[in-house]
Design an enzyme around this catalytic site. Structure first.
Site, PDB file in Angstrom:
ATOM      1  N   LYS A  22      17.067 -10.941  -7.636  1.00  0.00           N
ATOM      2  CA  LYS A  22      15.701 -11.022  -7.084  1.00  0.00           C
ATOM      3  C   LYS A  22      14.707 -10.425  -8.074  1.00  0.00           C
ATOM      4  CE  LYS A  22      12.725  -9.067  -3.396  1.00  0.00           C
ATOM      5  NZ  LYS A  22      12.662  -8.280  -2.147  1.00  0.00           N
ATOM      6  N   GLU A  24       9.887 -11.773   1.630  1.00  0.00           N
ATOM      7  CA  GLU A  24       9.724 -12.786   0.587  1.00  0.00           C
ATOM      8  C   GLU A  24      10.957 -12.938  -0.300  1.00  0.00           C
ATOM      9  OE1 GLU A  24       8.973  -9.725   0.181  1.00  0.00           O
ATOM     10  OE2 GLU A  24       9.823  -9.357  -1.801  1.00  0.00           O
ATOM     11  N   ASP A  50       6.164 -10.549   4.077  1.00  0.00           N
ATOM     12  CA  ASP A  50       6.829  -9.457   3.366  1.00  0.00           C
ATOM     13  C   ASP A  50       8.346  -9.654   3.293  1.00  0.00           C
ATOM     14  OD1 ASP A  50       7.037  -7.130   1.955  1.00  0.00           O
ATOM     15  OD2 ASP A  50       6.766  -5.801   3.682  1.00  0.00           O
ATOM     16  N   LYS A  97       1.841  -4.423   2.932  1.00  0.00           N
ATOM     17  CA  LYS A  97       2.549  -3.154   3.123  1.00  0.00           C
ATOM     18  C   LYS A  97       1.547  -2.017   3.237  1.00  0.00           C
ATOM     19  CE  LYS A  97       6.825  -4.181   0.590  1.00  0.00           C
ATOM     20  NZ  LYS A  97       7.741  -4.014   1.733  1.00  0.00           N
ATOM     21  N   ASP A 142      10.771  -3.975  -7.245  1.00  0.00           N
ATOM     22  CA  ASP A 142      11.337  -5.071  -6.458  1.00  0.00           C
ATOM     23  C   ASP A 142      11.921  -6.184  -7.340  1.00  0.00           C
ATOM     24  OD1 ASP A 142      12.010  -5.790  -3.885  1.00  0.00           O
ATOM     25  OD2 ASP A 142      10.179  -6.937  -3.530  1.00  0.00           O
ATOM     26  N   ARG A 155      14.150 -13.242   0.391  1.00  0.00           N
ATOM     27  CA  ARG A 155      15.033 -14.328   0.848  1.00  0.00           C
ATOM     28  C   ARG A 155      14.405 -15.687   0.584  1.00  0.00           C
ATOM     29  NH1 ARG A 155      14.939 -11.716   6.746  1.00  0.00           N
ATOM     30  NH2 ARG A 155      14.491  -9.899   5.446  1.00  0.00           N
ATOM     31  N   ASP A 161       5.815  -6.356  -5.082  1.00  0.00           N
ATOM     32  CA  ASP A 161       5.848  -6.811  -3.692  1.00  0.00           C
ATOM     33  C   ASP A 161       4.801  -6.060  -2.880  1.00  0.00           C
ATOM     34  OD1 ASP A 161       6.408  -7.770  -1.200  1.00  0.00           O
ATOM     35  OD2 ASP A 161       8.351  -6.761  -0.992  1.00  0.00           O
TER      36      ASP A 161
HETATM   37  N1  BES Z   1      11.286  -5.425  -1.182  1.00  0.00           N
HETATM   38  C1  BES Z   1      11.306  -5.200   0.210  1.00  0.00           C
HETATM   39  C2  BES Z   1      12.481  -4.336   0.657  1.00  0.00           C
HETATM   40  C3  BES Z   1      12.368  -2.888   0.335  1.00  0.00           C
HETATM   41  C4  BES Z   1      11.593  -2.048   1.109  1.00  0.00           C
HETATM   42  C5  BES Z   1      13.084  -2.349  -0.707  1.00  0.00           C
HETATM   43  C6  BES Z   1      11.532  -0.705   0.828  1.00  0.00           C
HETATM   44  C7  BES Z   1      13.023  -1.004  -0.987  1.00  0.00           C
HETATM   45  C8  BES Z   1      12.240  -0.173  -0.224  1.00  0.00           C
HETATM   46  C9  BES Z   1      11.405  -6.524   0.962  1.00  0.00           C
HETATM   47  O1  BES Z   1      10.747  -7.591   0.369  1.00  0.00           O
HETATM   48  C10 BES Z   1      10.758  -6.313   2.288  1.00  0.00           C
HETATM   49  O2  BES Z   1       9.586  -6.071   2.310  1.00  0.00           O
HETATM   50  N2  BES Z   1      11.559  -6.383   3.341  1.00  0.00           N
HETATM   51  C11 BES Z   1      11.073  -6.162   4.647  1.00  0.00           C
HETATM   52  C12 BES Z   1      11.698  -7.188   5.555  1.00  0.00           C
HETATM   53  C13 BES Z   1      11.077  -7.240   6.904  1.00  0.00           C
HETATM   54  C14 BES Z   1       9.663  -7.770   6.815  1.00  0.00           C
HETATM   55  C15 BES Z   1      11.925  -8.141   7.790  1.00  0.00           C
HETATM   56  C16 BES Z   1      11.458  -4.741   5.052  1.00  0.00           C
HETATM   57  O3  BES Z   1      12.540  -4.280   4.695  1.00  0.00           O
HETATM   58  O4  BES Z   1      10.646  -4.084   5.704  1.00  0.00           O
HETATM   59 ZN    ZN Z   2      10.536  -7.482  -1.663  1.00  0.00          ZN
HETATM   60 MN    MN Z   3       8.709  -7.664   0.891  1.00  0.00          MN
END
Ligand code: BES
Ligand code: ZN
Ligand code: MN
Length: 474
Positions: A246, A330, A328, A258, A269, A332, A251
């Site tokens: 990825k 994104e 967010d 966020k 990210d 996947r 992000d």
């Molecule tokens: N890159 C983030 C995941 C992440 C969050 C990694 C904090 C490290 C620290 C990912 O793109 C994301 O934002 N995931 C969301 C998914 C949710 C919206 C279903 C998450 O984990 O909050």
């Molecule tokens: Zn992300």
């Molecule tokens: Mn995200």
């Protein structure tokens, strides 16, 4: 930093510093060292150090005693000890050092050689300030005490550390420098250095392939997306191992923005991308007899008037439609198209690595990465490679009950599954795109970097991935 094996007594080493290990409540063989340990009330706690100068009977001017705790010596304490030793060796501007032989529980001498080279070289990594020249450490030669002279484990350890260094460097770079274009350039530079095949797909190429999911993430950003493929061919007639990383270079969350606190860390990210690029570097240095391809979907996730909005429906390269319920989620969305794209390589296995969910940090903390797979043999192989490289993974389930949470009224699936089991539903989403091959997913959101005072990339899971690949070359 060069590594070699030497078969001499510690007293006879004629470089700068000899590193020796001591255990609590065990008397040292060398009486001079034992006297000094007692004189200084050194307790041999794991990672504690005692620097001695001009010890009687030693040719080297310094002896660095490092604590390993209680017997039997365990691998974690050995790494602590080496990391501590490295700090002292660099602060004392040591050029040549010898590391004394030591027995580690459950591991053989070759393993110890490999890990010693890797940890000592990796501990030398320094964050490169923007605009500054790359700093080079003073340590030039490290001789590891051994009765045998097969040095190929040292090369392995050293190559894994080079891969980790590249991964850490890319991770630590700010997102205004490390853009998708920068990652593509890095891949092209590697291709040139190691004679690899490199292909970069542009937005128009991806559009022609029907990658509507990937492009829905990048469209709100001024940075053009890239789909990077890099192939190493070490064997004419076998299917490649394919790694997908990825590469979200920043992000922000997109329209599902966020919160501000800690958002800077979303430059990390792209650590999945960095880890597969680093693994490619390690493999290209070692040249094992196998084929490896890495694929990096690289994008920036930004809010803008032309960004994707919650409720938008897109069509992925596989033909499956997705309702973007949260912009967010994104990772996947870019991975699913990359995972369809890799079918063209006719892969032996596909392993993706991604900072995919905050939920994996809730589940496993920052110690193990999350592992999910559609093939149990592959999962077991990755778990073993993790134990061997001390870069561990812990398996989470992938049952149909979780997959059902992705149901949407407006498309084949939604891109989120709700509050529960967030790491598993994210993997269930990916599993819908990986039905044609053996696949595993590593969620490295908790392990790819550390926060706080020591904020920085870790280089994980380069050791795990490289070990997995090396195990296949046997
Ligand atoms: N890159 C983030 C995941 C992440 C969050 C990694 C904090 C490290 C620290 C990912 O793109 C994301 O934002 N995931 C969301 C998914 C949710 C919206 C279903 C998450 O984990 O909050
Ligand atoms: Zn992300
Ligand atoms: Mn995200």
């Amino acid at each position: 930093m060069e590594f070699s094996l030497i078969n001499t007594q510690i007293q006879k080493f004629d470089g700068d510093t000899v590193v020796v290990f001591s255990n609590s409540e065990v008397t040292f063989n060398d009486v001079n060292i034992q006297q000094l340990i007692e004189l200084n009330h050194f307790e041999s706690k794991p990672g504690a150090t005692l620097l001695l100068s001009l010890v009687q009977g030693f040719k080297a001017s310094k002896v660095l005693v490092v604590g390993l705790g209680d017997l039997p010596n365990n691998a974690k304490n050995y790494i602590k000890a080496l990391t501590a030793a490295s700090g002292i060796l660099s602060s004392t501007k040591t050029k040549s050092a010898m590391v004394a032989q030591v027995d580690i529980e459950n591991f053989d001498e070759s393993w110890t050689h490999k890990v010693s080279a890797r940890v000592l070289k990796d501990a030398d990594y320094e964050i490169q300030q923007v605009g500054a020249q790359e700093k080079t450490g003073t340590l030039e030669n490290i001789a590891i005490q051994s009765t045998h002279n097969d040095a190929h484990e040292l090369l392995q350890g050293s190559s894994i550390a080079s891969g980790m260094k590249l991964a850490r460097h890319l991770g630590d770079l700010p997102s205004n420098i490390c853009t998708p274009t920068y990652l593509a350039q890095t891949a092209q530079d590697l291709a040139k250095e190691f004679d690899l095949e490199c292909e970069i797909l542009e937005e128009s190429d991806m559009s022609a392939l029907g990658m509507g999911s990937l492009l829905s993430v990048s469209k709100g950003s001024i940075e053009p997306p890239k789909l990077i493929s890099l192939s190493y061919k070490g064997d004419a007639n076998s299917k490649p191992i394919v790694l997908v990383g990825k590469g979200v270079t920043f992000d922000s969350g997109g329209i599902s923005l966020k919160p501000g606190a800690g958002m800077d860390e979303m430059k990390y990210d792209m650590c999945g991308a960095a880890s597969v690029i680093g693994t490619m570097r390690a493999i290209a240095e070692m040249k094992p007899k196998l084929n490896l391809t890495i694929v990096v979907p690289a994008v920036e996730n930004m809010p803008a008037h032309n960004a994707s909005k919650p409720g938008d429906v897109v069509t992925s390269m596989s033909g499956q439609t997705i309702e973007i319920l949260n912009t967010d989620a994104e990772g996947r969305l870019i991975l699913c198209d990359a995972l369809t794209y890799v079918e063209k390589f006719n892969p032996e296995v596909v392993i993706d690595t991604a900072t995919l969910t905050g939920a994996v940090i809730v589940a496993l903390g920052k110690h193990h990465c999350g592992l999910m797979a559609n093939d149990q043999d592959l999962a077991n192989d990755l778990i073993s490679a993790g134990k061997e490289s001390l870069d561990t993974a812990w398996q989470l389930p992938l049952d149909d009950e979780y997959d059902e949470l992705l149901k949407s009224n407006f498309a084949d699936m939604g891109n989120i599954g709700g509050r529960e089991a967030g790491s598993v539903t994210a993997a269930c989403f990916l599993a819908r795109y990986t039905k044609n091959y053996r696949w595993a997913h590593l969620d490295i959101a908790g392990t790819a970097w550390v926060s706080g005072a020591k904020k920085g990339a870790t280089g994980r899971p380069v050791p795990l991935l490289t070990q997995y690949i090396l195990d296949r070359a046997k």
